[in-house]
Design a protein around this motif. Structure first.
Motif, PDB file in Angstrom:
ATOM      1  N   ASN A 407     -17.545 -14.237 -14.476  1.00  0.00           N
ATOM      2  CA  ASN A 407     -16.624 -14.574 -15.731  1.00  0.00           C
ATOM      3  C   ASN A 407     -16.088 -12.948 -16.299  1.00  0.00           C
ATOM      4  OD1 ASN A 407     -15.527 -16.400 -17.636  1.00  0.00           O
ATOM      5  ND2 ASN A 407     -17.016 -15.231 -19.094  1.00  0.00           N
ATOM      6  N   THR A 408     -17.096 -12.069 -16.295  1.00  0.00           N
ATOM      7  CA  THR A 408     -16.585 -10.884 -16.896  1.00  0.00           C
ATOM      8  C   THR A 408     -15.672 -10.478 -16.083  1.00  0.00           C
ATOM      9  OG1 THR A 408     -18.811 -10.627 -17.979  1.00  0.00           O
ATOM     10  CG2 THR A 408     -17.494  -8.754 -17.684  1.00  0.00           C
ATOM     11  N   ALA A 411     -12.478 -11.920 -16.792  1.00  0.00           N
ATOM     12  CA  ALA A 411     -11.736 -11.788 -17.963  1.00  0.00           C
ATOM     13  C   ALA A 411     -11.284 -10.370 -18.004  1.00  0.00           C
ATOM     14  CB  ALA A 411     -12.843 -11.770 -19.190  1.00  0.00           C
ATOM     15  N   VAL A 412     -11.788  -9.544 -17.479  1.00  0.00           N
ATOM     16  CA  VAL A 412     -11.325  -7.999 -17.162  1.00  0.00           C
ATOM     17  C   VAL A 412      -9.872  -7.949 -16.355  1.00  0.00           C
ATOM     18  CG1 VAL A 412     -11.582  -5.693 -16.560  1.00  0.00           C
ATOM     19  CG2 VAL A 412     -13.319  -6.850 -17.616  1.00  0.00           C
ATOM     20  N   SER A 414      -7.939 -10.510 -15.625  1.00  0.00           N
ATOM     21  CA  SER A 414      -6.855 -11.418 -16.614  1.00  0.00           C
ATOM     22  C   SER A 414      -6.163 -10.361 -17.684  1.00  0.00           C
ATOM     23  CB  SER A 414      -7.601 -12.610 -17.405  1.00  0.00           C
ATOM     24  OG  SER A 414      -7.442 -12.584 -18.737  1.00  0.00           O
ATOM     25  N   TYR A 415      -6.981  -9.394 -18.457  1.00  0.00           N
ATOM     26  CA  TYR A 415      -6.496  -8.298 -19.201  1.00  0.00           C
ATOM     27  C   TYR A 415      -5.727  -7.543 -18.414  1.00  0.00           C
ATOM     28  CZ  TYR A 415      -6.277  -3.819 -21.304  1.00  0.00           C
ATOM     29  OH  TYR A 415      -5.606  -2.749 -21.739  1.00  0.00           O
ATOM     30  N   SER A 418      -2.168  -9.195 -17.751  1.00  0.00           N
ATOM     31  CA  SER A 418      -1.592  -9.150 -18.752  1.00  0.00           C
ATOM     32  C   SER A 418      -1.120  -7.852 -19.057  1.00  0.00           C
ATOM     33  CB  SER A 418      -2.203  -9.687 -20.038  1.00  0.00           C
ATOM     34  OG  SER A 418      -2.815 -10.842 -19.725  1.00  0.00           O
ATOM     35  N   ALA A 419      -1.639  -6.694 -19.064  1.00  0.00           N
ATOM     36  CA  ALA A 419      -1.412  -5.658 -19.434  1.00  0.00           C
ATOM     37  C   ALA A 419      -0.990  -4.756 -18.377  1.00  0.00           C
ATOM     38  CB  ALA A 419      -2.461  -4.898 -20.185  1.00  0.00           C
ATOM     39  N   ARG A 420      -0.196  -5.248 -17.365  1.00  0.00           N
ATOM     40  CA  ARG A 420       0.177  -4.476 -16.167  1.00  0.00           C
ATOM     41  C   ARG A 420       1.177  -3.670 -16.412  1.00  0.00           C
ATOM     42  NH1 ARG A 420       1.496  -9.392 -15.208  1.00  0.00           N
ATOM     43  NH2 ARG A 420       3.722  -9.964 -15.030  1.00  0.00           N
ATOM     44  N   ALA A 422       1.294  -1.687 -19.189  1.00  0.00           N
ATOM     45  CA  ALA A 422       0.847  -0.647 -20.222  1.00  0.00           C
ATOM     46  C   ALA A 422       0.669   0.649 -19.247  1.00  0.00           C
ATOM     47  CB  ALA A 422      -0.371  -1.121 -20.687  1.00  0.00           C
ATOM     48  N   ASP A 426      -3.867   3.440 -21.154  1.00  0.00           N
ATOM     49  CA  ASP A 426      -4.057   2.284 -22.062  1.00  0.00           C
ATOM     50  C   ASP A 426      -4.890   1.269 -21.528  1.00  0.00           C
ATOM     51  OD1 ASP A 426      -3.365   2.117 -24.749  1.00  0.00           O
ATOM     52  OD2 ASP A 426      -1.643   0.624 -24.650  1.00  0.00           O
ATOM     53  N   TYR A 429      -8.710   2.356 -21.174  1.00  0.00           N
ATOM     54  CA  TYR A 429      -8.800   2.217 -22.684  1.00  0.00           C
ATOM     55  C   TYR A 429      -9.364   0.918 -22.898  1.00  0.00           C
ATOM     56  CZ  TYR A 429      -7.820   3.562 -27.614  1.00  0.00           C
ATOM     57  OH  TYR A 429      -7.800   3.829 -29.001  1.00  0.00           O
ATOM     58  N   LEU A 434     -13.452  -3.457 -23.362  1.00  0.00           N
ATOM     59  CA  LEU A 434     -13.978  -4.686 -23.150  1.00  0.00           C
ATOM     60  C   LEU A 434     -15.244  -4.652 -22.400  1.00  0.00           C
ATOM     61  CD1 LEU A 434     -10.659  -6.411 -21.540  1.00  0.00           C
ATOM     62  CD2 LEU A 434     -11.989  -7.181 -23.488  1.00  0.00           C
TER      63      LEU A 434
END
Lengths: 444, 428
Positions: A407-408, A411-412, A414-415, A418-420, A422, A426, A429, A434
Motif C-alpha cells: 500500500n505504501t 501511495a508513493v 501514485s504521487y 501525479s507529480a511527474r 514537477a 520537488d 522532497y 511521504l
C-alpha cells in the motif's frame, strides 16, 4: 534461535525499536551477522568500566550549572546527543526513564536541575534501578516537582509519596498499597530541601522522627538515610519487578495486554520481570533478556511498537545527516506532543496509539517537509546525495528500513505519477516527506 | 492532467458524489459532516465537558459563608479561606438558605448564575474513592467505578449513536483523545487547535498530489493493526485539514483556555456534526502556593466561560462576538475534576496548599429555562470544629449526573446506568 544470522529486517527492527533506528551503514555492517553480537554491542556501555566522555559533555555541564539557560538549547543538546552517540541504547533508556520518572521544567525545577537529573538518569540507565530510585528521591528537580521541599513535620505533603508508589515503583495494577501507606511514607520522606547551592540537603528539624509503618514494615527513624529503607520496602513487593518490566516491554516491544500484573500471562513481560528480580533490578541484565527473547525478535505483526516522535525524528536526522542546529525540530516535536524536559504530566508520555492521531499526523508531515528542506538546502549536512525520486529501494535502504508494504509503495507511486511534471528536487522532497509519514516509518 | 482528490470532489459537485466516485479514497463528505450527510445534525444538542486536570479545590470554588460549615471552614483554612464578604453570593431565591458563595475570580460565571443559566451539583463522587490522579480521572472519564476502564461515558454514547470512521461527532481539544471520548468501537477525534491543523506546504497541484498520497496510507493492510491505525490517522489528518481550511484564523485572547474554548465554539458553529467536545485545562494540582495559583486558574476558567458564552474576556471584546442564540439554545458546558482537595491545609502562610481530596461540585452552564438553575444535591459535611472532617464525602454519585445529562440533554441514556436515578430538576 538467537544464533541465526540476521536479515536486513532483523537489523532494521532491532535498531528501530531500541536505538533510534538504523542507517544504511548499520544495515550493511550487521546483515548476516549474529543477532547476539549486535545485542552485545548495544549493551557494551554496561560492561565497560565507564564510557569515555563525549564531546558534548562540556555543553551538558554548562547547562547543569546555569539554572536559567535556554530551554531550547537543552533540548537541542539532548537530541544531538541521541543522534551522534556511539551508545544509542544508553540514550534510548535515558529517554525511557525520563518518561517513567517524568519531571518537567517549572522554574523551579530549573533547566539546570533537569539537565542534572538527566545525567542521573543516564548514569543509571543500564544500571541498578534501586540506585536510580534512591538518587531520584532526593534529586533537586524531583524535590521541587513533587513538593518534597514542602514535605515537613507537622503537616507532611504527600505528593511524592503517592507518585513514588503509583508511578515510580509499584503501579496500580493491582494496587498493593493503601492510603495509609502513602501518608506514612510521606512522613518517612520528610526533611529534604534544596539549598542555596542547588543541592539536596537534609534538615533534621523538618524530619518526622516517629516510627512509621509502611506496607506492613516498621520503619524506625533513620534520619537522612530513611528514604533508602522506603525504596527497600517498595522494591521488596512482588509487583515491583513486573511494574518495571511492563514499562520496558511497553516502551521497547509492544504494549502488553495485562490488566493485572501479578496474574500476567505475557511471556516476555514475565521473563523480563524474572530477570529484574534475579539481578536485584539490574537494567542491563533485564534488557539482555528482553532483546534476546524470541517473543521480542519474532514478535508477530500484531505486536508492533509505535515509535515516540523523538525516536522517529532522531532516526531521520541520523539517516539523513541533519544536525539539530536550530530549534526547528524542537518546535515540531512540541507540535507532535513530545517536549523533552517537559513530559505531558507526572505520568510521563503515553505509549502506543496516542502517537498516531490526526494531530500528530499533521505535525509529522510538516516534520518530513522540514527534513526535506534541510536535506536539500544544506548539502554539507547530508551524508550522501538523496536517491532519485523513483528509486524506492534506495530510499528504503537510506532510511534504514527493511522494506515497504504494497500500500505504501502504491501511495508513493501514485504521487510520483501525479507529480511527474514537477522538478526532480520537488519529487525527491515529496517522496522523503511521504516516507517519513508512512506506517512503516512510524510503527516498528 | 491527473485529477487530484480535491478536484474530483469539486468536479463531482459535492461530497456525496465524491464518496460514490471514490470509495477507495475520499470519505470526506461522509466523514466530516457536510450537513447533507448528517440529517438532523444541526438540531442536536451539544455538550462541552471541561475537565479541570489535577483536582480542583471545590471547597474554594463553591464556598461556605455562614453556619457550622463556615465555622469549620474558617478554622481549617486559616491561610486559604475566604471571608464571606469576599465571595460572590449564590443568592437565587432557592439557594439563599444554603449560605454559599462563588470564588471571587468567577465573576462571569456569577453573572451567568444570576441569569439563571448555571446549575451546581454538590458533593459529586463515586464509591471507594481513589486519590490517584490517574485512577480517579479514569473513573470520571469512564463513568465506571470499580473496573478497569476501556471506554468513556461519551465514547459509549458515540458508539450507540453509530458514529462512523472519521466522523467528527466527538472532539477532544488536545494532542491525545481523552478517555471520555473513547468508544468500544470508534469514539472521537483529537484536534489540538485549528491553527495546528494545517500542512506547512500550502496548496497547489504538486502539494495536493502529496496530500492525496498521504491519505492513501489509510488503506494499510489490516494484518498490521498499529500501522493501519497510523495510516488512518494520516488520512483523517488530510480530511480534517481540508475541512478546517475554511475556518478563518482566530486572534488570541491572551488566555490559552479562552482560545481553546473559542476554538471549540468555532467547531460547534461550523455545523460539522460536532456534538461532544472535551477540554482538559491543567495545573489544578495545588499542593503548594495554592492561594495565588488557584486564583489564577479560576480566573482563566472564568475567562474561558466568558469568551465562550459572551464573546468577551474581562468585559473586553475578543473579536469572536457573543454566542449565537441558536447555538446558545443547544449548548451545555459541564465542568468536572477528578477530585476535590483535602479540607485542611498542608502548610502555613502563602506556601500553603492542599492534598488530593474526594467529592467536588460539578457545574453546568446552559440555556436559561432548560438548565435547572441553582444548587442541586447536598453539600457534604465538613465535620465539626472539634472534629473537622478530613475529606468531603460523596452525596451524589457521578453516574446520576451523567445519566441526567445523557437522558435529558443528549436523549440517549446509558443502559449501564439503569439503576441510577437521574437528578430531579437538573434539566427542565
Amino acid at each position: 534461535m538467537a544464533a541465526k544470522p540476521m536479515t536486513t529486517a532483523d537489523v532494521s527492527r532491532l535498531l528501530g525499536r531500541v536505538a533510534f533506528g538504523a542507517t544504511a551503514a548499520d544495515l550493511d555492517q550487521w546483515t548476516g551477522k549474529a543477532y547476539a553480537d549486535l545485542v552485545d554491542q548495544l549493551l557494551q556501555p554496561a560492561v565497560l568500566p565507564a564510557p569515555a566522555p563525549l564531546p558534548d559533555d562540556a555543553i551538558r555541564v554548562a547547562l547543569q550549572q546555569n539554572a536559567y539557560q535556554d530551554f531550547t538549547l537543552a533540548r537541542r543538546w539532548w537530541l544531538e546527543r541521541m543522534r551522534t552517540t556511539p551508545f544509542p541504547l544508553v540514550e534510548r533508556m535515558t529517554l525511557l526513564w525520563h518518561s517513567h520518572f517524568a519531571t518537567g521544567v517549572r522554574y523551579p525545577p530549573t533547566i539546570g536541575q533537569l539537565v542534572r537529573q538527566n545525567q542521573t538518569l543516564r548514569a543509571n540507565a543500564l544500571g541498578s534501578l534501586r540506585t536510580m530510585v534512591e538518587q531520584l528521591t532526593i534529586d533537586p528537580a524531583m524535590l521541587y516537582w513533587l513538593n518534597g521541599v514542602e514535605n515537613a513535620v507537622p503537616q507532611p505533603n504527600e505528593n511524592y509519596a503517592r507518585e513514588f508508589f503509583e508511578l515510580f515503583t509499584l503501579g496500580k495494577h493491582p494496587q498493593v498499597y493503601s492510603e495509609r501507606d502513602i501518608r506514612e511514607a510521606a512522613r518517612a520522606f520528610t526533611g529534604w530541601i534544596v539549598d542555596g547551592n542547588d543541592l539536596a540537603t537534609f534538615v533534621a528539624g523538618r524530619h518526622d522522627t516517629k516510627t512509621k509503618k509502611v506496607l506492613g514494615r516498621n520503619v524506625a527513624n533513620l534520619g537522612d538515610t530513611e528514604y533508602k529503607t522506603l525504596v527497600d520496602v517498595a522494591l521488596a513487593q512482588p509487583v515491583a519487578a513486573r511494574f518495571f518490566a511492563w514499562r520496558m516491554v511497553a516502551n521497547l516491544a509492544y504494549v502488553p495486554n495485562t490488566p493485572n500484573l501479578l496474574k500476567s500471562k505475557d511471556a516476555l513481560l514475565n521473563k523480563v520481570a524474572a530477570s529484574l528480580r534475579a539481578s536485584d533490578f539490574n537494567v542491563a541484565t533485564a534488557l539482555r533478556t528482553l532483546l534476546l527473547a524470541d517473543e521480542f525478535r519474532y514478535a508477530p505483526p500484531t505486536r508492533q511498537l509505535v515509535r515516540q516522535p523523538v525516536e522517529a525524528v532522531v532516526h531521520a536526522a541520523k539517516a539523513l545527516g541533519v544536525a539539530f542546529d536550530d530549534g526547528s525540530f524542537v518546535w515540531l516535536l512540541e507540535r507532535m506532543g513530545q517536549s523533552l524536559f517537559n513530559p505531558v504530566n507526572v505520568g510521563g508520555w503515553p505509549v502506543g496509539r496516542d502517537w498516531v492521531t490526526p494531530v500528530t499526523a499533521v505535525a509529522r508531515y510538516d516534520t518530513g517537509l522540514t527534513f526535506s528542506s534541510f536535506a536539500s538546502k544544506a548539502p554539507n549536512n547530508v551524508v550522501a546525495p538523496l536517491p532519485a525520486a523513483d528509486d524506492l529501494a534506495a530510499w528504503t535502504r537510506r532510511l534504514g528500513l527493511a522494506g515497504l508494504g504494497t500500500n505504501t509503495k502504491n501511495a508513493v507511486s501514485s504521487y510520483l505519477r501525479s507529480a511527474r511534471k514537477a522538478s526532480a528536487l520537488d519529487r525527491q522532497y515529496g517522496v522523503l516527506t511521504l516516507l517519513l509519514s508512512s506506517p512503516e516509518w512510524v510503527v516498528f | 492532467v491527473a485529477l487530484t482528490r480535491r478536484r474530483l470532489i469539486q468536479a463531482a459537485g459535492g461530497a456525496a458524489a465524491a464518496h460514490a466516485l471514490l470509495p477507495a479514497v475520499g470519505r470526506v463528505g461522509e466523514a466530516f459532516g457536510k450537513t447533507s450527510a448528517h440529517p438532523g445534525a444541526a438540531a442536536r444538542n451539544r455538550l462541552v465537558v471541561i475537565h479541570l486536570n489535577g483536582g480542583n479545590d471545590g471547597l474554594n470554588t463553591v464556598i461556605p459563608t455562614a453556619g457550622k460549615a463556615y465555622d469549620v471552614y474558617r478554622q481549617v483554612r486559616p491561610a486559604l479561606g475566604y471571608r464571606p464578604s469576599q465571595t460572590l453570593p449564590m443568592d437565587l431565591a432557592a439557594d439563599r438558605a444554603h449560605h454559599l458563595g462563588l470564588n471571587p475570580k468567577l465573576t462571569a460565571l456569577h453573572r451567568l448564575y444570576r441569569d439563571g443559566r448555571v446549575a451546581v451539583v454538590q458533593g459529586v463522587d463515586y464509591p471507594d474513592h481513589s486519590y490517584s490522579h490517574f485512577t480517579s480521572g479514569d473513573i470520571w472519564h469512564s463513568g465506571e467505578p470499580g473496573r478497569a476502564p476501556s471506554s468513556g461515558w461519551l465514547g459509549r454514547h458515540l458508539d450507540r449513536a453509530g458514529v462512523r470512521d472519521g466522523e467528527l461527532r466527538g472532539v477532544g481539544i488536545g494532542y491525545e483523545l481523552p478517555l471520555m471520548l473513547r468508544g468500544n468501537h470508534l469514539g472521537g477525534v483529537p484536534i489540538s487547535s485549528i491553527a495546528a491543523m494545517r500542512f506547512g506546504d500550502g496548496v497547489g497541484a504538486v502539494v495536493d498530489a502529496r496530500h492525496d498520497a498521504l491519505a492513501l496510507f489509510g488503506h494499510h493492510a489490516a494484518a498490521e493493526p498499529l500501522r493501519r491505525v497510523a495510516g488512518i490517522g494520516a488520512r483523517q489528518a488530510v480530511d480534517l485539514v481540508e475541512v478546517l481550511a475554511k475556518v478563518p484564523p482566530a486572534k488570541t485572547t491572551g488566555s490559552w483556555f479562552a482560545d481553546a474554548m473559542l476554538t471549540g465554539r468555532t467547531l460547534l458553529n461550523l455545523d460539522l456534526g460536532v456534538e461532544c467536545l472535551v477540554l482538559g485545562p491543567g495545573g489544578y494540582d495545588t499542593h503548594t502556593d495554592q492561594r495565588a495559583s488557584h486564583e489564577r486558574l479560576l480566573a482563566d476558567l472564568d475567562a474561558g466561560l466568558e469568551a465562550f458564552f459572551l464573546g468577551t474576556v474581562g468585559g473586553k471584546k475578543t473579536g469572536a462576538g457573543p454566542m449565537s442564540a441558536a447555538l446558545a439554545a443547544r449548548t451545555v458546558v459541564m465542568v468536572i475534576s477528578e477530585f476535590g482537595r483535602r479540607i485542611g491545609e498542608n502548610g502555613a502562610g502563602a506556601g500553603a496548599g492542599t492534598d488530593h481530596g474526594a467529592a467536588t461540585p460539578v457545574l453546568l452552564v446552559g440555556p436559561k429555562g432548560r438548565i435547572g438553575a441553582g444548587l442541586h444535591g447536598e453539600h457534604p459535611s465538613l465535620g465539626t470544629t472539634k472534629l473537622p472532617a478530613d475529606n468531603l464525602a460523596m452525596t451524589v454519585d457521578l453516574r446520576r449526573v451523567y445519566q441526567s445529562v445523557l437522558e435529558q440533554w443528549l436523549h440517549d441514556p446509558d443502559p449501564l446506568y439503569a439503576r441510577y436515578q437521574r437528578l430531579p430538576g437538573l434539566f427542565r
